[in-house]
Scaffold this active site. Structure first.
Site: not given
Ligand code: GAR
Length: 211
Positions: A120, A154
Site C-alpha cells: 500500500h 478489514e
Molecule cells: C502501487 O503503488 C501499489 O502500492 C498501489 O497500486 C500501485 C500499483 O503499481 N496499490 C494500492 O493502492 C492498493 N490499495 P504497480 O502495478 O506498478 O505495481
C-alpha cells in the site's frame, strides 16, 4: 489469554501475484526471484482486467496467467469463490496483491488466512483506500511511505510486516510523490516475500515479529 500465532513457512514457495495495472511491483518480485534472492516461484499471475499491462508482461515471461471478468459472475462472492478454486488447484503458498484494485470478500480472506499480503502506498493505518499519495499531500504530512501488510477482511488494516518512509516535499505533486514511494515499494515488497519464505515472519495477534 492464549495468543493467535502464525509462523510463515521455510520452504521454496509458490506465489500467485494479483494485479490490475502496470505491474511494476510484480516485476520487482520476479526480478528478485530470478536473481536467486527469494526462495519461491511464481505459479500464477492473476488479474481482474484482461488488458492489464502486468498480465502481458507475465505472458512474455512465460508465466502462467489467468484473468476473470467480474461481469461474468453474479456476485462478488461467486467471483472470489472461483478464484479460491483456481488458487487451490495450483497449490499456491502465498498470494501477493500488487496493485490489485478490487476488494477481496471475507470468504476469500478467510480461505487464505496469513497467506495474502498487500503493498500500500502510504504509512498505514494513515491513508487507507485510494489516491493516498494526493491525500498525504493535501493533509500536509511531512512523511508518507509504503506498507506491506497481511490481508484481513478489514481493508488495508491487516498486521504490518514492513514499512518505508518517504519525505513529502513542498513542491510534490501526486505523480512525483508516487514515483518516489514506488521505488521504496519495490524494495520492501521483495524483502517481505523473502522473509516470508525464510520462515522468519511470526504473526502474533496484530503484530508481526521478524525472527
Ligand atoms: C502501487 O503503488 C501499489 O502500492 C498501489 O497500486 C500501485 C500499483 O503499481 N496499490 C494500492 O493502492 C492498493 N490499495 P504497480 O502495478 O506498478 O505495481
Amino acid at each position: 489469554m492464549s495468543k493467535d500465532v502464525y509462523r510463515s513457512p521455510k520452504k521454496r514457495g509458490k506465489i500467485a501475484v494479483f494485479l490490475s495495472g502496470r505491474g511494476s511491483n510484480f516485476v520487482a518480485i520476479h526480478d528478485e526471484i530470478r536473481a536467486g534472492k527469494i526462495n519461491a516461484d511464481i505459479g500464477l499471475v492473476f488479474s481482474n482486467k484482461q488488458e492489464a499491462l502486468g498480465l502481458k508482461i507475465a505472458q512474455e515471461c512465460n508465466l502462467q496467467t489467468l484473468s476473470l471478468n467480474p461481469k461474468d459472475f453474479t456476485s462478488r462472492e461467486d467471483y472470489d469463490r472461483k478464484i479460491v478454486e483456481e488458487i487451490k488447484k495450483r497449490d499456491i503458498d502465498l498470494i501477493c496483491l500488487a496493485g490489485y484494485m478490487r476488494i477481496l470478500t471475507p470468504l476469500f480472506c478467510e480461505a487464505f488466512r496469513n497467506k495474502i499480503i498487500n503493498i500500500h502506498p502510504a504509512l498505514l493505518p494513515s491513508f487507507p483506500g485510494l489516491h493516498v499519495q494526493q491525500k498525504a499531500i493535501d493533509w500536509g504530512v511531512r512523511y508518507s511511505g509504503a506498507t506491506v501488510h497481511f490481508v484481513t477482511p478489514e481493508v488495508d488494516m491487516g498486521p504490518i510486516i514492513t514499512q518505508a518512509i518517504v519525505p513529502v516535499l513542498q513542491d510534490d505533486t501526486e505523480d512525483t510523490l508516487s514515483e518516489r514511494i514506488l521505488k521504496e515499494e519495490h524494495k520492501i515488497y521483495s524483502e517481505a516475500v523473502r522473509l516470508y519464505f525464510e520462515g522468519m515472519l511470526e504473526v502474533r495477534d496484530r503484530r508481526v515479529f521478524i525472527l
